[in-house]
Motif scaffolding. Structure first.
Motif, PDB file in Angstrom:
ATOM      1  N   HIS A   1      38.320 -28.290  15.645  1.00 39.65           N
ATOM      2  CA  HIS A   1      38.723 -27.442  16.770  1.00 39.65           C
ATOM      3  C   HIS A   1      39.815 -26.459  16.350  1.00 39.65           C
ATOM      4  O   HIS A   1      39.755 -25.259  16.647  1.00 39.65           O
ATOM      5  CB  HIS A   1      39.225 -28.315  17.922  1.00 39.65           C
TER       6      HIS A   1
ATOM      7  N   HIS B   1      38.598 -34.089  17.504  1.00 37.50           N
ATOM      8  CA  HIS B   1      37.774 -32.878  17.374  1.00 37.50           C
ATOM      9  C   HIS B   1      38.249 -32.156  16.116  1.00 37.50           C
ATOM     10  O   HIS B   1      38.897 -31.092  16.196  1.00 37.50           O
ATOM     11  CB  HIS B   1      37.940 -31.966  18.590  1.00 37.50           C
TER      12      HIS B   1
ATOM     13  N   CYS C   1      29.879 -27.448  16.597  1.00 41.10           N
ATOM     14  CA  CYS C   1      29.989 -26.500  15.474  1.00 41.10           C
ATOM     15  C   CYS C   1      28.589 -26.121  14.987  1.00 41.10           C
ATOM     16  O   CYS C   1      27.743 -26.986  14.762  1.00 41.10           O
ATOM     17  CB  CYS C   1      30.782 -27.147  14.335  1.00 41.10           C
TER      18      CYS C   1
ATOM     19  N   CYS D   1      32.665 -29.719  20.436  1.00 41.87           N
ATOM     20  CA  CYS D   1      32.817 -28.439  19.728  1.00 41.87           C
ATOM     21  C   CYS D   1      31.468 -27.826  19.371  1.00 41.87           C
ATOM     22  O   CYS D   1      31.343 -26.600  19.264  1.00 41.87           O
ATOM     23  CB  CYS D   1      33.639 -28.626  18.458  1.00 41.87           C
TER      24      CYS D   1
END
Length: 432
Positions: free
Chosen positions: A159, A156, A18, A16
């Motif tokens: 997500h 995840h 982030c 991901c």
């Protein structure tokens, strides 16, 4: 000393990537991490790094200097006839590019963790293409989300809150009301608990269910038996109708699809289902990549060799044949006679037959922390962690490159620096 707060830090845990973390640094240590999931926060705050390179002599570990450790690592690789360079998913693209150069000059084999996770996805994409999109498109447009063989709440964790169920998009003002989430799995996972529709299939039944959905999307309902791999025809008909009526659909899939019976054929069938759906609406497909830069290795390796993983340079040219040149197969056949492991822990994840051979050959490991593979290594060289005390480029699971930052300096060299020094010693020894 006052604490320093670093904003918009990229998390280098999963695919991901982030990029909205806030990390508080004080006195050369990370004191707090905001906006991260539990997995990401753990990565930023974990301690217990090796303080210096270690080398095992006669069964006893002792510390080495970086210069001596790199020199010995180069000797091991130079002495090998068929070295394997494995891992690469937990480091930056700059280090990966040096790794490919090392493999080429050594005439060795370079492979990433791709070959034991989403390598099957790549094989399918090579055959029938990739109907992909960015995660931003999913967030802003997708009103139907299909998770197949994956459990993002555990693997995840952000997500769903950043891209699907729990976030509003530009064209979706109320995500809970406007999005429909479908989960396909062999058990009711945490993600399935929050889905609008859960399809429970029998283990190994993915290919049959995908085929049934393809037939229904084509209007061939009458060909489908009352149940397919434990799923009723009525439920399949309902799911096919939801997907066909979507304004924008997104299918995400994980190792529950890539590593079950059918393997790459499952992914090919999923891509062809998405192709069928695109005759009615807009639908996309994205692999849920695990390690934060496993996608990046596939990109870098393809730029440099023409192939995404499992590349063998022993012929003097790049050769690629997964099943023959992938790490597990090479180790199980006991072909390689030395191994360099970078940013990975094969002893914890590869099959026993492969790990058994790792125990019999000289092994060099680059990793900040001791792990299961350390028990098999002759040398371990601690390095900086990409995204914490080293910067570099990584690729998100949707193929978007993101620059990670260095937020503190602990004095460790990064992967690229150590690998470059190995490469220079090997070039010097070979007179190139």
């Amino acid at each position: 000393m006052f604490p320093t707060i670093h904003r918009d830090v990229v998390c280098t845990f999963c695919g991901c990537l982030c990029d909205d973390l806030e990390v508080t640094v004080e006195g050369g240590r990370i004191r707090g991490v905001d906006n991260a999931c539990e997995l990401g926060a753990h990565k930023f705050t974990t301690e217990g790094r090796l303080k210096a390179p270690i080398r095992r002599r006669g069964g006893v570990w002792g510390e080495e200097t970086y210069t001596a450790a790199i020199e010995r690592a180069a000797e091991i690789l130079l002495d090998a006839d068929r070295p394997l360079l494995y891992g690469w998913s937990g480091t930056c693209g700059e280090a990966q590019s040096v790794g490919v150069q090392l493999a080429e000059i050594l005439g060795g084999v370079i492979d990433a963790t791709t070959s034991v996770c989403h390598g099957t996805s790549i094989l399918a994409i090579q055959e029938v293409g990739h109907p992909g999109c960015t995660l931003g498109q999913v967030k802003n447009r997708a009103d139907v989300i299909l998770y197949w063989g994956c459990n993002p709440i555990e693997a995840h964790p952000r997500h769903m809150s950043r891209y699907t169920t729990y976030t509003d998009g530009f064209f979706l003002g109320n995500s809970h009301r406007d999005r429909t989430v479908i989960v396909v799995d062999i058990r009711r996972t945490d993600t399935a608990q929050v889905a609008d529709e859960f399809i429970k299939i029998k283990p190994g039944g993915d290919y049959a269910v995908l085929s049934a959905l393809r037939a229904m999307v084509r209007g061939k309902d009458d060909m489908i038996p009352p149940t397919v791999s434990g799923v009723s025809r009525q439920q399949l008909r309902r799911v096919a109708a939801i997907c066909k009526s979507a304004q924008y659909g997104a299918l995400f899939f994980g190792m529950g699809l890539t590593q079950t019976g059918g393997k790459y054929k499952n992914i090919r069938n999923a891509i062809e289902l998405v192709d069928e759906l695109n005759r009615h609406t807009k639908f996309t497909l994205t692999p849920m990549r695990g390690h934060f830069n496993v996608y990046g290795f596939n990109e870098v390796c393809t730029w440099m060799t023409g192939y995404p993983f499992a590349v063998d340079f022993s012929r003097g040219i790049a050769w690629y044949n997964p099943g023959e040149t992938s790490a597990v197969d090479l180790l199980a056949r006991r072909e390689c006679d030395a191994c360099l492991v970078v940013a990975s822990d094969p002893a914890a994840h590869l099959p026993r037959s492969a790990v058994a051979h790792l125990a019999d050959i000289p092994l060099v490991q680059l990793d900040p922390y001791p792990n299961a593979t350390t028990a098999f290594a002759e040398i371990q060289i601690p390095v900086a962690v990409t995204g914490i005390d080293a910067e570099g480029t990584a690729y998100r699971m949707d193929g978007v490159p993101i620059r990670t930052r260095k937020i503190l300096d602990l004095g460790y060299p990064d992967d690229r620096t150590v690998l470059q020094q190995m490469l220079e010693r090997i070039r010097e020894a070979k007179g190139r």
